[in-house]
Design an enzyme around this catalytic site. Structure first.
Site, PDB file in Angstrom:
ATOM      1  N   LYS A  94      -8.775  -4.950 -10.696  1.00 16.08           N
ATOM      2  CA  LYS A  94      -9.322  -4.227  -9.550  1.00 16.08           C
ATOM      3  C   LYS A  94     -10.312  -3.180 -10.065  1.00 16.08           C
ATOM      4  O   LYS A  94      -9.948  -2.310 -10.868  1.00 16.08           O
ATOM      5  CB  LYS A  94      -8.153  -3.537  -8.837  1.00 16.08           C
ATOM      6  CG  LYS A  94      -8.196  -3.616  -7.352  1.00 16.08           C
ATOM      7  CD  LYS A  94      -6.881  -3.113  -6.811  1.00 16.08           C
ATOM      8  CE  LYS A  94      -7.041  -2.673  -5.389  1.00 16.08           C
ATOM      9  NZ  LYS A  94      -5.842  -2.000  -4.904  1.00 16.08           N
TER      10      LYS A  94
HETATM   11  C1  E4P Z   1      -5.869  -2.100  -1.433  1.00 18.96           C
HETATM   12  O1  E4P Z   1      -5.980  -2.912  -2.300  1.00 18.96           O
HETATM   13  C2  E4P Z   1      -5.408  -0.741  -1.648  1.00 18.96           C
HETATM   14  O2  E4P Z   1      -4.398  -0.719  -2.621  1.00 18.96           O
HETATM   15  C3  E4P Z   1      -4.863  -0.049  -0.452  1.00 18.96           C
HETATM   16  O3  E4P Z   1      -4.957  -0.769   0.719  1.00 18.96           O
HETATM   17  C4  E4P Z   1      -5.331   1.354  -0.444  1.00 18.96           C
HETATM   18  O4  E4P Z   1      -5.130   2.019   0.713  1.00 18.96           O
HETATM   19  P1  E4P Z   1      -3.861   2.829   1.170  1.00 18.96           P
HETATM   20  O5  E4P Z   1      -3.011   3.093  -0.034  1.00 18.96           O
HETATM   21  O6  E4P Z   1      -4.400   4.074   1.768  1.00 18.96           O
HETATM   22  O7  E4P Z   1      -3.194   1.933   2.161  1.00 18.96           O
END
Ligand code: E4P
Length: 226
Positions: A94
């Site tokens: 990522k």
């Molecule tokens: C997506 O890959 C992220 O990990 C995630 O959705 C981040 O957002 P959040 O932690 O605010 O839900």
């Protein structure tokens, strides 16, 4: 539409896999803080968990692991990504959607290391991600909605743009806060939603269902007592 679990907790992953039939996992640094574990520890747990189920590549069960967000030059992101990808055949790296992140992702994809370009908040960012051939793009919804933005058109346009050009990058709708967003994503034709356990649970709850159970229970019991 596929469901990924947005979690770094291997126990939650096991629960969701057994009970919701999830198709993959996404992790992020905020989750590491919540569970109080370093990424190296979580990577080991998730690598062991995927091999325990016999998953031998990211096509079977992709697990996105985020690069250290302190890294802001492509060379460092690239090296870190290679280190992450080496830990498990199921790992997808990522990478944040910055200029340097995109340079690293382009080089990694050319070498067969699959990437999930994250922290995407605009249509033009999503186009850049598809053009470099990333495996996944993660447009965020909840963060934009928190600031009062309407996200339906933004997401719908990304889905439409990808269809126009037959881009192969799969769209992971991220930072999902409600069942409505899950349903909207499915209606648009997004490939994947990534949600916490709580959001998945909330999305199958409706108070009328509970009301109906109480109503039917009363009727059932009345008849049974005749
Ligand atoms: C997506 O890959 C992220 O990990 C995630 O959705 C981040 O957002 P959040 O932690 O605010 O839900």
């Amino acid at each position: 539409m596929k469901y990924f679990l947005d979690s770094s907790d291997v126990n939650e992953v096991e629960y969701a896999f057994q009970n919701f039939g999830i198709d993959g996992v996404t992790t992020n640094p905020r989750q590491l803080k919540v569970i109080g574990k370093k990424e190296s520890e979580v990577m080991k747990e998730l690598a062991d968990w995927t091999s325990g189920y016999g998953f031998t590549d990211s096509g079977q069960f992709p697990v996105s692991i985020e690069v250290d967000p302190n890294l802001n030059q492509w060379e460092a992101i690239y090296q870190e990504a290679k280190r992450i990808a080496g830990q498990s055949p199921c790992f997808i790296v990522k990478i944040p959607c910055t200029e340097q992140g995109l340079i690293a992702a382009r080089k990694l994809e050319k070498e067969g290391i699959r990437t999930n370009v994250t922290l995407v908040f605009s249509r033009s960012q999503a186009i850049a991600v598809a053009r470099l051939g990333a495996k996944f793009v993660s447009p965020f919804v909840g963060w934009k909605e928190n600031y009062g933005e309407d996200t339906f058109d933004y997401l719908n346009d990304i889905v439409q743009i990808y269809k126009n050009y037959d881009y192969k990058t799969e769209i992971i709708v991220a930072a999902v806060r409600s069942g409505k967003v899950i349903a909207d994503a499915a209606k648009m034709g997004a490939d994947i939603v990534t949600c916490s356990v709580d959001i998945v649970k909330n999305s199958v709850y409706h108070p009328f269902t509970d009301y109906g159970i109480r109503f039917f229970t009363d009727s059932w019991n009345e008849v049974e007592q005749l």
